[in-house]
Motif scaffolding. Structure first.
Motif, short mmCIF file in Angstrom:
data_model
loop_
_atom_site.label_atom_id
_atom_site.label_comp_id
_atom_site.label_asym_id
_atom_site.label_seq_id
_atom_site.Cartn_x
_atom_site.Cartn_y
_atom_site.Cartn_z
N MET A 107 92.44 116.12 -0.84
CA MET A 107 92.87 116.27 0.54
C MET A 107 91.68 116.68 1.40
N ALA A 108 91.54 116.09 2.55
CA ALA A 108 90.43 116.39 3.45
C ALA A 108 90.68 117.73 4.16
N HIS A 109 89.58 118.41 4.47
CA HIS A 109 89.67 119.63 5.27
C HIS A 109 88.41 119.71 6.12
N ARG A 110 88.40 120.66 7.06
CA ARG A 110 87.27 120.83 7.97
C ARG A 110 86.76 122.26 7.88
N SER A 111 85.43 122.42 8.10
CA SER A 111 84.86 123.77 8.13
C SER A 111 83.59 123.77 8.98
N GLU A 164 84.41 129.24 8.65
CA GLU A 164 85.83 129.07 8.94
C GLU A 164 86.27 127.67 8.53
N ALA A 165 87.52 127.60 8.04
CA ALA A 165 88.04 126.34 7.55
C ALA A 165 89.52 126.22 7.88
N ASP A 166 89.99 124.99 8.05
CA ASP A 166 91.43 124.81 8.28
C ASP A 166 92.20 124.89 6.97
N ASP A 167 91.51 124.86 5.83
CA ASP A 167 92.12 125.06 4.51
C ASP A 167 91.16 125.96 3.72
N VAL A 168 91.44 127.26 3.72
CA VAL A 168 90.56 128.25 3.12
C VAL A 168 90.35 127.98 1.62
N ASP A 169 91.43 127.67 0.91
CA ASP A 169 91.31 127.43 -0.53
C ASP A 169 90.49 126.18 -0.84
N CYS A 208 82.07 135.14 3.70
CA CYS A 208 83.52 135.00 3.67
C CYS A 208 83.94 133.61 4.14
N VAL A 209 85.03 133.12 3.58
CA VAL A 209 85.66 131.88 4.04
C VAL A 209 86.96 132.32 4.70
N VAL A 210 87.04 132.10 6.02
CA VAL A 210 88.16 132.59 6.82
C VAL A 210 88.91 131.43 7.46
N ARG A 211 90.09 131.71 7.95
CA ARG A 211 90.92 130.70 8.60
C ARG A 211 90.32 130.32 9.96
#
Length: 129
Positions: free
Chosen positions: A1-5, A74-79, A111-114
């Motif tokens: 699944m694609a995500h953005r960061s 920051e990411a739209d999908d932290v995991d 950190c990887v945050v929302r």
């Protein structure tokens, strides 16, 4: 699944009993305003800056470990972002509330945050599996 960061900003970790004085120093040193002296959430003390370069999120945080600066991604999908970074060699250290504390192969913590405002600032990078 694609995500953005993308890079969200910097957190100035301060081992201090006087977070107001620390925020005042960094505000003047960086030439930014203090936008929110009470940006914490009850279990953590933060003060957030405003008028930051490139609309980066910059804040001071009261901590019990040694003082340092860390960055947030920051990411739209932290995991999904944490998994992508693990594949690059980072290690998950701990999941705290709603973000991952990670360590780069070279030892720096971050950190990887929302993602809060994807429409602001530099467009995030879209990652695909």
């Amino acid at each position: 699944m694609a995500h953005r960061s993308r890079l969200a900003g910097f957190i100035i970790d301060c081992n201090t009993d006087d977070l107001d004085a620390a925020a005042d120093f960094w505000s003047r040193a960086l030439g930014v305003s203090i936008a929110d002296r009470d940006a914490g959430d009850g279990s953590a003390e933060y003060q957030q800056f405003g008028d930051t370069p490139g609309d980066l999120h910059i804040e001071v945080q009261k901590v019990s470990h040694e003082s340092r600066v860390h960055l947030d991604i920051e990411a739209d999908d932290v995991d999904a972002e944490a998994a992508r970074l693990e594949a690059l060699g980072a290690k998950k250290i701990a999941f705290v509330k709603r973000w991952w504390v990670m360590e780069a192969p070279t030892g720096q913590r971050f950190c990887v945050v929302r993602m809060k405002h994807p429409e602001r600032g530099t467009p995030p990078t879209r990652w695909t599996d």
